[in-house]
Design an enzyme around this catalytic site. Structure first.
Site, PDB file in Angstrom:
ATOM      1  N   GLY A 168       3.484   1.283   3.135  1.00  0.00           N
ATOM      2  CA  GLY A 168       3.899   3.115   3.345  1.00  0.00           C
ATOM      3  C   GLY A 168       5.062   3.324   2.408  1.00  0.00           C
ATOM      4  CG  PHE A 169       8.018   1.468   1.578  1.00  0.00           C
ATOM      5  CD1 PHE A 169       9.228   2.097   1.471  1.00  0.00           C
ATOM      6  CD2 PHE A 169       7.639   0.684   2.564  1.00  0.00           C
ATOM      7  CE1 PHE A 169       9.885   1.888   2.520  1.00  0.00           C
ATOM      8  CE2 PHE A 169       8.277   0.502   3.725  1.00  0.00           C
ATOM      9  CZ  PHE A 169       9.610   1.101   3.649  1.00  0.00           C
ATOM     10  CB  VAL A 180      -1.064   0.069   1.207  1.00  0.00           C
ATOM     11  CG1 VAL A 180      -2.016  -0.990   1.007  1.00  0.00           C
ATOM     12  CG2 VAL A 180      -0.160  -0.178   2.667  1.00  0.00           C
ATOM     13  CB  SER A 181       0.708   4.618  -1.682  1.00  0.00           C
ATOM     14  OG  SER A 181      -0.674   4.706  -1.378  1.00  0.00           O
ATOM     15  CB  THR A 182       0.467   6.614   2.544  1.00  0.00           C
ATOM     16  OG1 THR A 182      -0.986   6.339   2.877  1.00  0.00           O
ATOM     17  CG2 THR A 182       0.717   7.368   1.523  1.00  0.00           C
TER      18      THR A 182
END
Length: 545
Positions: free
Chosen positions: A52-53, A15-17
């Protein structure tokens, strides 16, 4: 040790954040991937989770773990729910698919029906490759057009600043090297040289450039020009001695008559290699920078350079120690040089100090070593060493000592297992923390604090693991290299007399790291530490002709 299953999957989720779980959550991704593996009867080796990446690049801890495990053969398949989970970059997708294909790893996106083992997947792979190649060539073409346009406007296209000129950036670095604070250096440089990416005459160097042209006109020799510059105390921008290559580069550079040029070399769109272009295809225009040399002087020098005849080598001699023979006086390379006496077809081979030849006495007083003599001495020394009983005894002592010192490999393996267990434990805690956030059992501030602590502990544990793996691999490599080096040396005499010069040179270079020579000694440095080999008194050597 448990054997790796015939087929085992690495499943990757992202997931992005850290503070925002999107609709395609970690938990949902994992469930779908595990269900897919169960349906296809593929055991899951490990879950790789990046929380978170961003997918803008491949610099993500879990992805790095996945790639390392894939390269180690721990997994045979990699599955993601969608391609954008593993990357959003076409370039990175190309890299990853090529990486997996190179080590026979199946890579699939389960929701998009993209599988590198299927015809559809391979077709997509080819389409991506063509698009990526097109993108690279398009970018290169745009850059080339832009730089060509700048050259036609007389603007400098950047690169190494020619000797005799400076730029705002280069002069600022010079001031910083002299001790000026960076902000003050920038201000001073901008006041003297207001335009960025523009060439300005640097007077102290410009005087040297003028001197180079005048000395060459006087001597009609690049080598003599370099020697004269060094004898007069002139030095390059970095404080080194002048050599023939740097002098020739200045004498042929049209920048010094106020020209800008572009297109001397072009990049091959397929291989990326630089290819030299005919001078008639160069773009040479009047530049926006001032000249240092007048056109008449420059053109006269070009005519003189063309008139200098470079005699092609008539020697069929192969120099066995090329690349490993060093001058014991200055430490520079020694190159093979063939000479002949007048009215004689007989040739003589010598190794000469390159610094002495190119830069003169200021760089080195020089050596002239007969090639046959030094080559025979080195070969005879290695032949004698390979048959020396004392050396063979030392060989076994060195190997026994190495194996004794590295007998703690089991302890290292145990330490590595403990670190891996600790990493898995910390990762489980991180997974639980992310699960708590998804279920709203903790607030964002509490999550941030605990997440930062866990991430730091995981990063430290992984750094310790990587360090220990490096030590283990280094020991294994050293052991293999040591055994190979001994084997090469002990079998040196095998078929030596039947090898041609190319074969002899290759065998020497597989054993000898470097040979340092003066008129008094020869120091042979082999790839294993068996002590130095010296020889003194070379009165029997044939003197240079």
């Amino acid at each position: 040790m448990n054997s790796t299953p015939p087929a085992s999957a690495g499943i990757y989720v992202r997931v992005s954040t850290a503070n925002q779980i999107d609709k395609d959550s970690l938990h949902t991704q994992e469930e779908r991937l595990r269900a897919y593996c169960v349906a296809n009867q593929i055991p899951v080796f490990k879950l790789y989770k990046d929380a978170g990446f961003s997918a803008k690049d491949t610099n993500r801890p879990a992805l790095k773990d996945l790639l390392r495990d894939a390269e180690s053969g721990l997994i045979t398949s990699v599955f993601v729910t969608k391609l954008d989970r593993i990357t959003r970059s076409t370039k990175d997708l190309m890299y990853l698919t090529e990486f997996f294909e190179g080590i026979s790893i199946r890579f699939a996106s389960i929701s998009e029906n993209i599988d590198t083992t299927s015809a559809h997947g391979r077709l997509l792979r080819q389409i991506i490759g063509v698009l990526s190649q097109f993108e690279r060539e398009l970018v290169a073409e745009r850059v080339s057009v832009d730089m060509s346009h700048r050259a036609r406007l007389g603007k400098w296209n950047g690169g190494v600043v020619p000797f005799g000129y400076t730029t705002q950036e280069l002069y600022s670095k010079h001031l910083i090297d002299l001790g000026t604070e960076s902000p003050d250096a920038s201000l001073q440089s901008a006041s003297l040289y207001p335009e960025q990416k523009k060439l300005y005459v640097y007077q102290s160097e410009a005087k040297v450039v003028n001197n180079i042209f005048q000395v060459f006109i006087s001597h009609n020799s690049i080598r003599k020009t370099a020697h004269a510059l060094n004898n007069q105390g002139f030095r390059t921008r970095n404080g080194g001695h002048w050599g023939t290559v740097s002098v020739h580069r200045i004498l042929t550079n049209p920048t010094y008559i106020g020209k800008t040029w572009y297109g001397k070399r072009r990049s091959d769109p397929v291989t990326g290699k630089l290819i030299a272009q005919d001078k008639q295809d160069w773009i040479i225009c009047d530049g926006q920078h001032p000249s240092i040399i007048d056109v008449d002087t420059y053109e006269s020098v070009q005519v003189m350079l063309k008139s200098i005849s470079t005699k092609p080598t008539n020697s069929k001699r192969n120099y066995l120690l090329s690349g490993i023979l060093k001058c014991g006086l200055c430490g520079g390379a020694m190159a093979g040089n063939t000479t002949s006496k007048k009215n004689s077809d007989k040739t003589y081979g010598y190794y000469k100090c390159v610094n002495r030849m190119q830069k003169g006495l200021e760089a080195c007083s020089g050596l002239n070593i007969p090639s046959v003599e030094i080559e025979k001495y080195v070969a005879d020394s290695l032949l004698a060493l390979s048959e020396n009983k004392e050396f063979l005894t030392d060989k076994q002592k060195i190997l026994d000592l190495f194996f004794t010192q590295n007998s703690n490999s089991k302890i290292n393996a145990c330490d590595l297992s403990q670190i891996e267990s600790n990493i898995q434990l910390l990762q489980n805690r991180l997974d639980n923390l992310l699960g708590a956030l998804e279920c709203n059992r903790i607030d964002g501030d509490d999550f941030d604090r605990r997440y930062a602590v866990l991430k730091k502990e995981i990063d430290e544990a992984k750094a310790a693991r990587d360090h220990l793996v490096g030590l283990i691999n280094e020991k294994d490599t050293t052991k293999t290299f040591l055994l190979t080096s001994f084997e090469n040396l002990c079998s040196f005499a095998t078929n030596w007399e039947f090898l041609d010069d190319v074969g002899k040179a290759l065998r020497l270079k597989s054993i000898v790291r470097e040979v340092r020579v003066t008129s008094q000694f020869v120091d042979i440095d082999v790839f294993i530490d068996v002590g130095e080999v010296f020889h003194t008194g070379r009165d029997s050597w044939r003197k240079p002709a």
